[in-house]
Design a protein around this motif. Structure first.
Motif, PDB file in Angstrom:
ATOM      1  N   THR A  34      30.169   1.687 -26.924  1.00  0.00           N
ATOM      2  CA  THR A  34      29.787   0.873 -28.075  1.00  0.00           C
ATOM      3  C   THR A  34      30.609  -0.409 -28.096  1.00  0.00           C
ATOM      4  O   THR A  34      31.838  -0.359 -27.940  1.00  0.00           O
ATOM      5  N   VAL A  35      29.910  -1.532 -28.252  1.00  0.00           N
ATOM      6  CA  VAL A  35      30.575  -2.821 -28.459  1.00  0.00           C
ATOM      7  C   VAL A  35      30.369  -3.186 -29.925  1.00  0.00           C
ATOM      8  O   VAL A  35      29.233  -3.334 -30.386  1.00  0.00           O
ATOM      9  N   ASP A  36      31.475  -3.305 -30.647  1.00  0.00           N
ATOM     10  CA  ASP A  36      31.405  -3.509 -32.099  1.00  0.00           C
ATOM     11  C   ASP A  36      32.424  -4.578 -32.481  1.00  0.00           C
ATOM     12  O   ASP A  36      33.614  -4.447 -32.172  1.00  0.00           O
ATOM     13  N   GLY A  37      31.932  -5.647 -33.134  1.00  0.00           N
ATOM     14  CA  GLY A  37      32.850  -6.713 -33.510  1.00  0.00           C
ATOM     15  C   GLY A  37      32.446  -7.445 -34.771  1.00  0.00           C
ATOM     16  O   GLY A  37      31.338  -7.264 -35.296  1.00  0.00           O
ATOM     17  N   GLU A  38      33.368  -8.282 -35.248  1.00  0.00           N
ATOM     18  CA  GLU A  38      33.138  -9.093 -36.450  1.00  0.00           C
ATOM     19  C   GLU A  38      33.595 -10.517 -36.180  1.00  0.00           C
ATOM     20  O   GLU A  38      34.542 -10.742 -35.419  1.00  0.00           O
ATOM     21  N   LYS A  46      24.657 -10.244 -37.653  1.00  0.00           N
ATOM     22  CA  LYS A  46      24.183 -10.178 -39.034  1.00  0.00           C
ATOM     23  C   LYS A  46      25.375 -10.129 -39.968  1.00  0.00           C
ATOM     24  O   LYS A  46      26.207  -9.208 -39.872  1.00  0.00           O
ATOM     25  N   ASP A  47      25.454 -11.114 -40.836  1.00  0.00           N
ATOM     26  CA  ASP A  47      26.583 -11.224 -41.774  1.00  0.00           C
ATOM     27  C   ASP A  47      27.914 -11.173 -41.032  1.00  0.00           C
ATOM     28  O   ASP A  47      28.897 -10.556 -41.496  1.00  0.00           O
ATOM     29  N   GLY A  48      27.923 -11.782 -39.864  1.00  0.00           N
ATOM     30  CA  GLY A  48      29.157 -11.880 -39.094  1.00  0.00           C
ATOM     31  C   GLY A  48      29.473 -10.652 -38.265  1.00  0.00           C
ATOM     32  O   GLY A  48      30.523 -10.611 -37.615  1.00  0.00           O
ATOM     33  N   LYS A  49      28.606  -9.649 -38.256  1.00  0.00           N
ATOM     34  CA  LYS A  49      28.876  -8.422 -37.513  1.00  0.00           C
ATOM     35  C   LYS A  49      27.859  -8.232 -36.388  1.00  0.00           C
ATOM     36  O   LYS A  49      26.695  -8.609 -36.530  1.00  0.00           O
ATOM     37  N   PHE A  50      28.316  -7.640 -35.295  1.00  0.00           N
ATOM     38  CA  PHE A  50      27.411  -7.284 -34.200  1.00  0.00           C
ATOM     39  C   PHE A  50      27.827  -5.946 -33.620  1.00  0.00           C
ATOM     40  O   PHE A  50      29.023  -5.624 -33.563  1.00  0.00           O
ATOM     41  N   LYS A  51      26.839  -5.153 -33.234  1.00  0.00           N
ATOM     42  CA  LYS A  51      27.121  -3.830 -32.698  1.00  0.00           C
ATOM     43  C   LYS A  51      26.044  -3.466 -31.689  1.00  0.00           C
ATOM     44  O   LYS A  51      24.848  -3.614 -31.969  1.00  0.00           O
ATOM     45  N   GLN A  52      26.455  -2.992 -30.513  1.00  0.00           N
ATOM     46  CA  GLN A  52      25.505  -2.685 -29.444  1.00  0.00           C
ATOM     47  C   GLN A  52      25.931  -1.423 -28.688  1.00  0.00           C
ATOM     48  O   GLN A  52      27.066  -1.308 -28.223  1.00  0.00           O
TER      49      GLN A  52
END
Length: 566
Positions: A89-93, A128-134
């Motif tokens: 999982t790639v998860d960031g803000e 979306k709203d500064g967040k991304f998750k893949q």
């Protein structure tokens, strides 16, 4: 009551026990399957732990200076190098997300070694709203992969900067190549029925999907590539859905199928939405159909065939539709089919009914390779004695059929129609030789069809002029006399052909007549000139036999033969 039905009670009791036993057996099977899956998953988890132990002390994930500039925080992953069991999982803000020139993070995955599904895959992940998750799976199964995360520039359109990169050692051998969409694909709300973008195929790949943000006026472009070979084709979108059976033209091996959607900012331009990798298991090589611009311009959808090079026993079918909203859609009442083998060429016409067409035609010149061209008619307001048409698709067909060019039904000559057969039987009743039958047919046509002076003077020719039409109206010009005579001759098993040429005195005009094979000799018949003559702009019926098997020396003084039309 209890004493009356002891056997029934016993039976029901046994039956209930059987149902219970069956249910328990099924439950056990499922339980064993689940346990096996968990055992396998546990095995890879064990390998993952062992791999991480080999890596040793894990170095924390490092971010670039650009990450600091826009305030990036990475929640996952935590390390620069680590092991995984099939997915990551790639998860960031992003703190300053409102300043970015794009709404997507660009994640690139590269395999260290080339595999069946290639060596790279890219994800465009919405911010979306500064967040991304893949969620990322690994397209070649077990092996080493490098992953880079890039984020949009604050100053330049379509420009991305490195944010973070890490290495993954995947211990799971399962191949899972995610279906990824570019920003163009996501804006079109594209989705495919396939869960993986690496697929095993066999000659045909059934592409199916949705594009919720496209309309019925849009088309989706397909681009198929293998090595240096490629093929492109546009398919329609109907009610937000699309489907097409994609031929894997280029034989055994990897075919790359690119799905493209219209670019809203550029007319007649397409952008990549997603790419599939199809491993064709068949060694069969097929010939692509060549599509011209008219295919899209006139709103044609060819449902069959999908590829050229098919084999036929002498009869071949096509099927398709016309978009009623396309240019001249409602006016396109027929399709022309040109079949060419060497120097021989034939033209057939099939009707378009309720914007669909489906019919067959003959490959009349015997065994061999035919070039088939499908065309739409020119739509014009004024009458004329000729028809123009524009090719929209071209392909080849291999025929094993016999050469029956002068006996088979053809354009305007419906010799297989029941009305024609019955009329031929009536006209030739009592005649035994082909010559006598041909003479009876000549007499019938010359006596019963009147010359249509108005049609001739007004150039009122139509694509459906034919033997059946002439039989019904009992009027026509030279082509119509010829159509009917040839149809009756062929229905009587006599070879006959449509002759084109010129006829008349000082200023000869275009003319058509007939040649029939009588006892091994081709004989001329001109039922038009045998029916009468024109005087003061009117037709005068005056039957004569002079133009049945005429003296060719005399005939050539008024008739010049230029060729045969099929």
């Amino acid at each position: 009551m209890e004493k009356k039905y002891p056997f029934l009670i016993l039976f029901l009791s046994l039956f209930a026990s059987f149902l219970l036993l069956t249910a328990c057996s099924d439950s056990n099977a499922k339980s064993e399957e689940t346990m096996a899956g968990k055992k396998e998953e546990g095995l890879y988890e064990k390998e993952k732990k062992e791999m991480n132990d080999e890596i040793g002390e894990m170095e924390p994930l490092q971010l670039t200076s650009y990450s600091e500039e826009i305030g990036v925080t990475m929640n996952e992953p935590s390390y620069k190098e680590f092991a995984a069991n099939g997915q990551v999982t790639v998860d960031g803000e992003i703190e300053q997300h409102s300043e970015l020139k794009s709404d997507y993070a660009w994640i690139k995955v590269r395999a260290r070694e080339e595999g069946p599904a290639g060596n790279q895959l890219e994800y465009y992940t919405p911010i979306k709203d500064g967040k991304f998750k893949q969620e990322i799976h690994f397209f070649n199964g077990e092996g080493e992969y490098s992953v880079s995360v890039q984020l949009p520039s604050k100053d330049r359109e379509n420009y991305f900067y490195d944010t973070a990169s890490f290495t993954v050692h995947n211990v799971n051998p399962d191949i899972m190549r995610d279906v990824t969409l570019t920003p163009f694909g996501q804006e079109a709300a594209l989705s495919l029925s396939s869960e993986s973008s690496y697929i095993k195929g066999n000659e045909i790949f059934p592409l199916k999907g949705e594009a919720a943000n496209l309309t019925d006026e849009d088309t989706i472009m397909l681009r198929l590539k293998k090595d240096s070979k490629n093929w492109t084709h546009a398919i329609p979108v109907k009610n937000g859905e699309f489907s097409y059976e994609v031929p894997l033209f280029f034989g055994k091996g990897i075919h790359e199928l690119e799905v493209l959607v219209p670019d809203e900012d550029r007319e007649n331009y397409y952008q990549t939405a997603t790419t599939l990798i199809i491993d064709n298991e068949s060694g069969r090589v097929m010939s692509p159909i060549e599509y011209a611009d008219k295919y899209r311009e006139r709103g044609v959808t060819l449902e069959s065939p999908h590829f050229g090079g098919e084999k036929s026993d002498g009869v071949y079918s096509i099927k398709g539709s016309i978009d009623p909203k396309a240019e001249f859609g409602p006016e396109t009442t027929h399709i022309y089919i040109t079949t060419k083998k060497g120097e021989d060429e034939a033209l057939d016409v099939i009707p378009v009914d309720d914007f669909t067409f489906e019919d067959s035609f003959y490959l009349r010149f015997g065994p061999g390779t035919y070039e088939v061209t499908l065309s739409v008619p020119e739509i014009k307001e004024e009458n004329s004695d000729y028809f123009r048409f524009f090719g929209f698709a071209k392909f080849e067909v291999e025929s094993t059929g016999e050469d029956k060019r002068d006996l088979l039904p053809s354009r305007g000559v419906q010799s297989d129609a029941q009305e024609i057969k019955e009329q031929a039987k009536t006209v030739t009743a009592g005649q035994t030789s082909d010559r006598d039958k041909a003479k009876a047919i000549y007499d019938y046509v010359a006596k019963n069809v009147s010359y249509d002076v108005e049609k001739y003077e007004n150039d009122d020719f139509n694509w459906d002029d034919s033997a059946l039409k002439t039989l019904e109206t009992r009027t026509g010009v030279c082509q119509d006399y010829a159509y009917l005579a040839i149809a009756l001759l062929r229905a009587s098993d006599i070879e006959a052909r449509f002759v084109e040429g010129r006829a008349g005195g000082i200023f000869p005009g275009r003319h058509a007549w007939v040649e029939a094979n009588l006892d091994g000799e081709w004989v001329a018949l001109d039922p038009t000139w045998g029916s009468g003559y024109l005087k003061d702009g009117r037709f005068v019926p005056a039957f004569n036999e002079d133009y049945f098997d005429p003296d060719m020396n005399e005939f050539k003084k008024t008739h010049t033969r230029t060729g045969v039309s099929y």
